[in-house]
Design an enzyme around this catalytic site. Structure first.
Site, PDB file in Angstrom:
ATOM      1  N   THR A 197       1.009  -1.098   0.114  1.00 48.78           N
ATOM      2  CA  THR A 197      -0.155   0.002   0.052  1.00 48.78           C
ATOM      3  C   THR A 197       0.902   1.374  -0.066  1.00 48.78           C
ATOM      4  O   THR A 197       1.788   1.085   0.451  1.00 48.78           O
ATOM      5  CB  THR A 197      -0.876  -0.204   1.306  1.00 48.78           C
ATOM      6  N   ARG A 225     -14.036  -7.729  -0.465  1.00 49.93           N
ATOM      7  CA  ARG A 225     -13.250  -7.504   0.826  1.00 49.93           C
ATOM      8  C   ARG A 225     -12.640  -6.135   0.958  1.00 49.93           C
ATOM      9  O   ARG A 225     -12.262  -5.486  -0.254  1.00 49.93           O
ATOM     10  CB  ARG A 225     -12.168  -8.537   0.899  1.00 49.93           C
ATOM     11  N   VAL A 226     -12.831  -5.549   1.758  1.00 48.99           N
ATOM     12  CA  VAL A 226     -12.413  -4.049   1.906  1.00 48.99           C
ATOM     13  C   VAL A 226     -11.508  -3.998   3.171  1.00 48.99           C
ATOM     14  O   VAL A 226     -11.731  -4.408   4.203  1.00 48.99           O
ATOM     15  CB  VAL A 226     -13.352  -2.987   1.937  1.00 48.99           C
ATOM     16  N   THR A 248      -0.085   0.899   6.946  1.00 43.19           N
ATOM     17  CA  THR A 248      -0.009  -0.195   6.001  1.00 43.19           C
ATOM     18  C   THR A 248       0.082  -1.443   6.651  1.00 43.19           C
ATOM     19  O   THR A 248       0.779  -1.353   7.590  1.00 43.19           O
ATOM     20  CB  THR A 248       1.058   0.071   5.053  1.00 43.19           C
ATOM     21  N   GLY A 249      -0.530  -2.357   6.410  1.00 48.94           N
ATOM     22  CA  GLY A 249      -0.159  -3.742   6.970  1.00 48.94           C
ATOM     23  C   GLY A 249      -1.637  -4.405   6.787  1.00 48.94           C
ATOM     24  O   GLY A 249      -2.431  -4.350   5.930  1.00 48.94           O
TER      25      GLY A 249
HETATM   26  N1  ASP Z   1      -3.654  -2.384   4.609  1.00 47.06           N
HETATM   27  C1  ASP Z   1      -3.743  -2.801   3.382  1.00 47.06           C
HETATM   28  C2  ASP Z   1      -5.244  -3.612   3.308  1.00 47.06           C
HETATM   29  O1  ASP Z   1      -5.317  -4.608   4.110  1.00 47.06           O
HETATM   30  C3  ASP Z   1      -2.874  -3.871   2.849  1.00 47.06           C
HETATM   31  C4  ASP Z   1      -1.298  -3.007   2.642  1.00 47.06           C
HETATM   32  O2  ASP Z   1      -1.047  -2.201   3.652  1.00 47.06           O
HETATM   33  O3  ASP Z   1      -0.743  -3.277   1.716  1.00 47.06           O
HETATM   34  O4  ASP Z   1      -5.712  -3.575   2.522  1.00 47.06           O
END
Ligand code: ASP
Length: 334
Positions: A197, A225-226, A248-249
């Site tokens: 992300t 899915r969100v 991000t995560g």
């Molecule tokens: N946080 C994002 C999600 O769960 C994924 C990511 O950070 O790459 O959609």
């Protein structure tokens, strides 16, 4: 008798060092960026690929700072930075978005203006080249905060924002990851977690903060899915009263723990620094429950922090003067 506890002694020492001009002055930032956290290890990276990431993040930071220098707002800067990263196939946002379990690309994004408290978010977009622009349009040109799917795309089209065919989002790298993850899922082996992300937080010349986040979500996510990226308070939050945060995560953890707002709330209610608040949430609360990921967070004084509890996180900052500073791995000095 004068007794000093550890905290008082540290404060005393810092003040003394500052007066002597010896204090290690942490730089102030006008812009902080991330390109995702996860299992990013030096031994799995080639020099040339590493260079590509560093260059792209630096380019984004320079462009964003120029917006601020020219009198643009923090919202303008956040959009400019994220647009560059969305257009790059390196990151899991826009052009480089990961695939869903069904082999599609579904994009989420959000933005929040810390000065006005307004926010905009979009989810499950399949034809919008730059989802961050769509999020901004929702914030500025609708009465709503969040729009999803085909309805959001109808609105976005009416705003003159660029649409692209679905195959614009195809990249071989992400498709291979999708196929591999499908195979691994069948064999029930663990999938290496990388959260690519992108996000930015900015402080403009008017003293206003803003935060934005954009993503393709998680590889092989289920239909509809969100994640946290478009959820205001989870993946994105900004308030001039506290800080601007982009996360991000593993999104489910970030939603359940309302991560971005939790950091801001800690600052407001406990009167702690942006660094202490972010550390407590990322390396305290989330780490304890295996919620992998990180944040970038910036306050109104330009104090910032980029904590993560994964092996690496693409990240960087820039101040009003000076070169962009970009980091990838865990052990790097910031
Ligand atoms: N946080 C994002 C999600 O769960 C994924 C990511 O950070 O790459 O959609």
């Amino acid at each position: 008798m004068l007794t000093l506890n550890k905290f008082t002694a540290t404060v005393f020492l810092c003040v003394l060092m500052m007066q002597l001009g010896l204090a290690p002055t942490k730089p102030k930032a006008v812009l902080v960026v991330h390109g995702g956290a996860g299992t990013i290890l030096k031994e799995q990276m080639t020099d040339s690929i590493e260079q590509l990431y560093r260059e792209k993040l630096s380019e984004a930071l320079l462009v964003g700072r120029e917006v601020i220098r020219k009198g643009g707002t923090s919202v303008d800067a956040v959009v400019a930075v994220i647009e560059i990263l969305e257009d790059s196939p390196l990151f899991n946002a826009g052009k480089g978005a990961v695939f869903t379990a069904e082999g599609k690309n579904e994009l989420d994004a959000s933005i929040m203006d810390g000065g006005t408290g307004m926010a905009g978010a979009v989810a499950s977009l399949t034809h919008v080249k730059n989802p961050i622009k769509a999020a901004r349009a929702v914030m500025e040109h609708s009465e709503h905060v969040m729009m999803i799917g085909s309805g959001a795309e109808k609105f976005v089209t009416s705003q003159g924002i660029e649409m692209v065919p679905e195959d614009y989002f195809f990249t071989q790298k992400r498709f291979d990851q999708h196929r591999k993850a499908l195979g691994e899922a069948v064999k029930a082996e663990p999938i290496q977690k990388k959260y690519g992300t992108v996000g930015a937080v900015a402080l403009d010349g008017y003293g206003n903060l803003a935060a934005g986040t954009s993503t393709g979500g998680m590889t092989n996510k289920q239909f509809g899915r969100v994640g946290d990226a478009p959820i205001i308070g989870a993946g994105t939050y900004a308030s001039n009263a506290s800080c601007a945060v982009s996360a991000t995560g593993h999104g489910e953890f970030f939603i359940r723990n309302v991560v971005a707002y939790d950091i801001a709330a800690l600052m407001t209610y406990k009167n702690v620094s942006v660094e202490q608040a972010s550390e407590a949430v990322i390396n305290g609360k989330l780490k304890a429950i295996n919620g992998g990921g990180g944040v970038i967070a910036l306050d109104r004084e330009g104090n910032f922090t980029m904590p993560f509890n994964t092996p690496g996180m693409y990240r960087g900052f820039i101040s009003l003067e000076g070169e962009p500073q970009v980091f990838i791995y865990g052990a790097e000095e910031e």
